[in-house]
Design an enzyme around this catalytic site. Structure first.
Site, mmCIF file in Angstrom:
data_model
loop_
_atom_site.group_PDB
_atom_site.id
_atom_site.type_symbol
_atom_site.label_atom_id
_atom_site.label_comp_id
_atom_site.label_asym_id
_atom_site.label_seq_id
_atom_site.Cartn_x
_atom_site.Cartn_y
_atom_site.Cartn_z
ATOM 1 N N TRP A 1 0.297 9.177 4.646
ATOM 2 C CA TRP A 1 0.365 9.994 3.433
ATOM 3 C C TRP A 1 0.391 11.487 3.750
ATOM 4 O O TRP A 1 1.089 12.253 3.089
ATOM 5 C CB TRP A 1 -0.764 9.646 2.467
ATOM 6 C CG TRP A 1 -0.477 8.364 1.761
ATOM 7 C CD1 TRP A 1 -1.132 7.176 1.875
ATOM 8 C CD2 TRP A 1 0.610 8.123 0.831
ATOM 9 N NE1 TRP A 1 -0.536 6.221 1.104
ATOM 10 C CE2 TRP A 1 0.528 6.763 0.443
ATOM 11 C CE3 TRP A 1 1.628 8.906 0.307
ATOM 12 C CZ2 TRP A 1 1.437 6.185 -0.453
ATOM 13 C CZ3 TRP A 1 2.535 8.337 -0.579
ATOM 14 C CH2 TRP A 1 2.430 6.993 -0.955
ATOM 15 N N ASP B 1 -5.786 15.536 -0.881
ATOM 16 C CA ASP B 1 -5.180 14.391 -1.562
ATOM 17 C C ASP B 1 -6.213 13.270 -1.553
ATOM 18 O O ASP B 1 -6.392 12.580 -0.551
ATOM 19 C CB ASP B 1 -3.910 13.963 -0.820
ATOM 20 C CG ASP B 1 -3.308 12.685 -1.404
ATOM 21 O OD1 ASP B 1 -3.841 12.157 -2.401
ATOM 22 O OD2 ASP B 1 -2.284 12.215 -0.848
ATOM 23 N N LYS C 1 -5.542 3.945 -7.884
ATOM 24 C CA LYS C 1 -6.454 3.322 -6.931
ATOM 25 C C LYS C 1 -7.866 3.254 -7.499
ATOM 26 O O LYS C 1 -8.441 2.188 -7.573
ATOM 27 C CB LYS C 1 -6.460 4.074 -5.607
ATOM 28 C CG LYS C 1 -5.287 3.733 -4.691
ATOM 29 C CD LYS C 1 -4.084 4.599 -4.861
ATOM 30 C CE LYS C 1 -2.893 4.140 -4.049
ATOM 31 N NZ LYS C 1 -2.137 5.233 -3.468
HETATM 32 C C1 LIG Z 1 -1.061 6.003 -3.201
HETATM 33 C C2 LIG Z 1 -1.167 7.333 -2.586
HETATM 34 C C3 LIG Z 1 -0.273 8.369 -2.888
HETATM 35 C C4 LIG Z 1 0.952 8.191 -3.742
HETATM 36 O O1 LIG Z 1 0.711 7.985 -5.045
HETATM 37 P P1 LIG Z 1 1.941 7.783 -6.060
HETATM 38 O O2 LIG Z 1 1.213 7.724 -7.346
HETATM 39 O O3 LIG Z 1 2.649 6.539 -5.667
HETATM 40 O O4 LIG Z 1 2.815 8.970 -5.961
HETATM 41 C C5 LIG Z 1 -0.475 9.609 -2.302
HETATM 42 N N1 LIG Z 1 -1.482 9.812 -1.462
HETATM 43 C C6 LIG Z 1 -2.351 8.833 -1.132
HETATM 44 C C7 LIG Z 1 -3.460 9.129 -0.197
HETATM 45 C C8 LIG Z 1 -2.228 7.573 -1.686
HETATM 46 O O5 LIG Z 1 -3.091 6.600 -1.366
#
Ligand SMILES: *Cc1c(COP(=O)(O)O)cnc(C)c1O
Length: 361
Positions: free
Chosen positions: A103, A174, A198
């Site tokens: 990521w 993030d 998540k």
């Molecule tokens: C799932 C995830 C994303 C991406 O999320 P989207 O909603 O699919 O854009 C970005 N960063 C991390 C750490 C993730 O787990």
């Protein structure tokens, strides 16, 4: 079937059952209005009150200090990969990124479109005890970075940085896969963002917590719906928000408070993770390849001794009501995601299944 399923999917992931039941019970008649929350104006005082309460509960849970905007946005986690540089860096800025996994890599490549230079300060390394993030004293930080970006919980790799880095630039994190998993000192951050699917609610939705003093100088091409300052001014309703996702996230925030907030969640999450790691470490059939100091408490990848058994493992797990265990296509193997909604019981059922499978294999 539905009662006996434990969903270990990395995302979209399981949500608390009582929250889903409440949403179901009021799906056609929200707040005694006779219509669904999905069919309701976001300008109506009843909706605005619900939306404000959700923000209030999120601020409460994370103890967000004064001086921060809390925004409810669209475009998921990835939407923020460009929103961050366009909101708080210029086209000539240098920005620092830690590259701790898949990521982080995506975030780096997106940021490269919007700034002068993306300086990758460090990556991962092999240690005698498994994969680790390069230690802080090896990072090559730039002198004048507009911000420092990292991903504290790499969802695919199962690698985590548990300490907030000590750097001079404003920290951007993030937290798509670890927000609300345990207590957090928000005051250490410039921007925290997370896709919702998540640990919060439905996909496509995103939360951004932004320190106000970073705002005021966005890049001119920044899309209005991604403009932090504009969205803050309009209480995240510059454009029509994802009203249902906001509502459902609000129910999750209430549920988290009922569970005892993030201190309680953190204890349970650490217990769930250490239960599974101990089992894996004690087995000669399964293994996890991350250094214990850098292991995620949310996403636990593991490999079987013989990868030819992977398919059978997944098929039998599904049969036993354990779904979503297939590892990310980039890394293979298995991955168990243990977000807030996963009860300890689910981890125990998973371990019983793994043990049985190893004995038969
Ligand atoms: C799932 C995830 C994303 C991406 O999320 P989207 O909603 O699919 O854009 C970005 N960063 C991390 C750490 C993730 O787990």
């Amino acid at each position: 079937m539905s009662n006996s399923v434990f969903n270990f999917s990395a995302g979209p992931a399981m949500l608390p059952k009582v929250v889903m039941e409440q949403a179901q019970s009021e799906l056609l008649n929200w707040n005694n209005t006779g219509v669904s929350v999905m069919e309701f104006s976001h300008r109506d005082p009843a909706y605005v009150a619900m939306a404000k309460q959700a923000e209030h509960d999120l601020r409460d849970l994370l103890n967000v200090p004064d001086g921060y905007e809390v925004l409810f946005l669209q475009g998921g986690g990835r939407g923020q990969f460009s929103a961050v540089p366009q909101n708080i860096a210029s086209k000539t800025s240098t920005v620092d990124y830690l590259d701790s996994g898949i990521w982080s890599g995506y975030a780096i490549r997106e940021a490269q479109k919007y700034v002068g230079a993306v300086n990758v300060v460090a990556g991962n390394q092999e240690t005698g005890q498994g994969k680790a993030i390069a230690p802080r004293d090896q990072w090559k930080l730039s002198d004048n970075a507009a911000y420092f970006h990292y991903c504290p919980n790499e969802t695919v790799d199962g690698i985590a940085l548990h300490d907030i880095p000590d750097v001079d630039a404003p920290i951007v994190a993030d937290m798509s896969s670890n927000i609300l998993a345990e207590p957090l000192d928000v005051s250490r951050f410039g921007v925290i963002y997370a896709g919702a699917q998540k640990n919060i609610g439905p996909s496509g939705f995103a939360i951004a917590i932004v320190k106000k003093d970073l705002l005021g100088n966005p890049q001119p091409e920044l899309s209005s719906i991604m403009d932090y300052q504009l969205q803050a001014k309009d209480n995240s309703m510059y454009n029509t928000p994802n009203t249902f996702a906001w509502y459902l996230s609000g129910l999750v925030f209430k549920w988290l408070k009922e569970q005892g907030g993030l201190t309680a969640m953190g204890q349970t999450n650490h217990q769930k993770a250490s239960t599974l790691y101990s089992y894996i470490d004690g087995s000669d059939f399964y293994r996890n390849q991350v250094n214990p100091d850098y292991r995620s408490i949310m996403n636990i990848p593991f490999q079987l001794a013989d990868e030819r058994l992977d398919e059978r493992f997944l098929a039998e797990a599904k049969e036993a009501g354990l779904m979503g265990l297939k590892g990310h296509r980039f890394v293979g193997g298995m991955r168990a995601s243990l977000y807030n909604a996963m009860p300890l019981e689910g981890v125990k059922v998973l371990i019983d299944f793994m043990d049985e499978f190893a004995r038969k294999a």
